[in-house]
Scaffold this motif. Structure first.
Motif, PDB file in Angstrom:
ATOM      1  N   THR A 154     -63.215   8.396 -12.229  1.00  0.00           N
ATOM      2  CA  THR A 154     -64.557   8.410 -11.969  1.00  0.00           C
ATOM      3  C   THR A 154     -65.419   9.515 -12.156  1.00  0.00           C
ATOM      4  O   THR A 154     -65.075  10.600 -11.813  1.00  0.00           O
ATOM      5  N   ASP A 155     -66.575   9.291 -12.995  1.00  0.00           N
ATOM      6  CA  ASP A 155     -67.291  10.494 -13.164  1.00  0.00           C
ATOM      7  C   ASP A 155     -66.651  11.719 -14.185  1.00  0.00           C
ATOM      8  O   ASP A 155     -66.935  12.808 -13.855  1.00  0.00           O
ATOM      9  N   GLN A 156     -65.694  11.342 -14.852  1.00  0.00           N
ATOM     10  CA  GLN A 156     -64.854  12.259 -15.773  1.00  0.00           C
ATOM     11  C   GLN A 156     -65.305  11.955 -17.119  1.00  0.00           C
ATOM     12  O   GLN A 156     -65.372  11.008 -17.844  1.00  0.00           O
ATOM     13  N   GLY A 182     -60.675  -0.002 -23.106  1.00  0.00           N
ATOM     14  CA  GLY A 182     -61.633   1.239 -23.400  1.00  0.00           C
ATOM     15  C   GLY A 182     -63.035   0.911 -22.602  1.00  0.00           C
ATOM     16  O   GLY A 182     -63.678   1.579 -22.378  1.00  0.00           O
ATOM     17  N   ALA A 183     -63.485  -0.341 -22.532  1.00  0.00           N
ATOM     18  CA  ALA A 183     -64.619  -0.422 -21.972  1.00  0.00           C
ATOM     19  C   ALA A 183     -64.621  -0.058 -20.427  1.00  0.00           C
ATOM     20  O   ALA A 183     -65.421   0.493 -19.873  1.00  0.00           O
ATOM     21  N   VAL A 184     -63.407  -0.528 -19.810  1.00  0.00           N
ATOM     22  CA  VAL A 184     -63.117  -0.281 -18.357  1.00  0.00           C
ATOM     23  C   VAL A 184     -63.059   1.447 -18.411  1.00  0.00           C
ATOM     24  O   VAL A 184     -63.867   1.904 -17.358  1.00  0.00           O
ATOM     25  N   TRP A 185     -62.500   2.264 -19.280  1.00  0.00           N
ATOM     26  CA  TRP A 185     -62.382   3.664 -19.186  1.00  0.00           C
ATOM     27  C   TRP A 185     -63.889   4.179 -19.320  1.00  0.00           C
ATOM     28  O   TRP A 185     -64.367   5.220 -18.638  1.00  0.00           O
ATOM     29  N   GLY A 242     -65.592   6.393 -16.449  1.00  0.00           N
ATOM     30  CA  GLY A 242     -65.996   7.668 -17.083  1.00  0.00           C
ATOM     31  C   GLY A 242     -67.510   8.144 -16.641  1.00  0.00           C
ATOM     32  O   GLY A 242     -67.848   9.362 -16.427  1.00  0.00           O
ATOM     33  N   LEU A 243     -68.388   7.052 -16.885  1.00  0.00           N
ATOM     34  CA  LEU A 243     -69.755   7.206 -16.660  1.00  0.00           C
ATOM     35  C   LEU A 243     -70.286   6.951 -15.205  1.00  0.00           C
ATOM     36  O   LEU A 243     -71.133   7.398 -14.716  1.00  0.00           O
ATOM     37  N   GLY A 244     -69.192   6.666 -14.083  1.00  0.00           N
ATOM     38  CA  GLY A 244     -69.287   6.800 -12.771  1.00  0.00           C
ATOM     39  C   GLY A 244     -69.848   5.387 -12.315  1.00  0.00           C
ATOM     40  O   GLY A 244     -70.084   5.365 -10.942  1.00  0.00           O
ATOM     41  N   TYR A 245     -69.810   4.357 -12.822  1.00  0.00           N
ATOM     42  CA  TYR A 245     -70.370   3.004 -12.587  1.00  0.00           C
ATOM     43  C   TYR A 245     -69.093   2.249 -11.657  1.00  0.00           C
ATOM     44  O   TYR A 245     -69.426   1.256 -10.949  1.00  0.00           O
ATOM     45  N   VAL A 246     -67.803   2.598 -11.906  1.00  0.00           N
ATOM     46  CA  VAL A 246     -66.658   2.165 -11.085  1.00  0.00           C
ATOM     47  C   VAL A 246     -66.262   3.281 -10.306  1.00  0.00           C
ATOM     48  O   VAL A 246     -65.805   4.219 -10.949  1.00  0.00           O
TER      49      VAL A 246
END
Length: 80
Positions: A50-52, A33-36, A40-44
């Motif tokens: 990414t960026d979704q 959940g942390a990775v997702w 989703g916030l675009g940091y990875v």
């Protein structure tokens, strides 16, 4: 003698392992959940996620579910 057992008997294996599955799955859910969330916030970068915005929403929900599962696993271990 407590619960039909004397103090000299080792604890039963099923009681010793109680709660480990919930703890393991809960920890896995928190990490995923942390990775997702950060994807989703675009940091990875470098992922389809990414960026979704959906992953920035699903991630924290998954973290909360994982925390509840960890809590249940800890309660199961404490009852033995």
């Amino acid at each position: 003698m407590v619960n039909g057992r004397t103090g000299a008997e080792p604890p039963r294996r099923e009681n010793a392992m109680k709660g480990w599955l919930a703890l393991t799955l809960g920890l896995l859910a928190v990490v995923l959940g942390a990775v997702w969330t950060v994807q989703g916030l675009g940091y990875v970068e470098g992922s389809v996620m990414t960026d979704q915005r959906i992953w920035a929403t699903v991630g924290p929900v998954f973290v909360l579910v994982g925390l509840v599962v960890i809590w249940l696993g800890l309660r199961a271990r404490a009852r033995r």
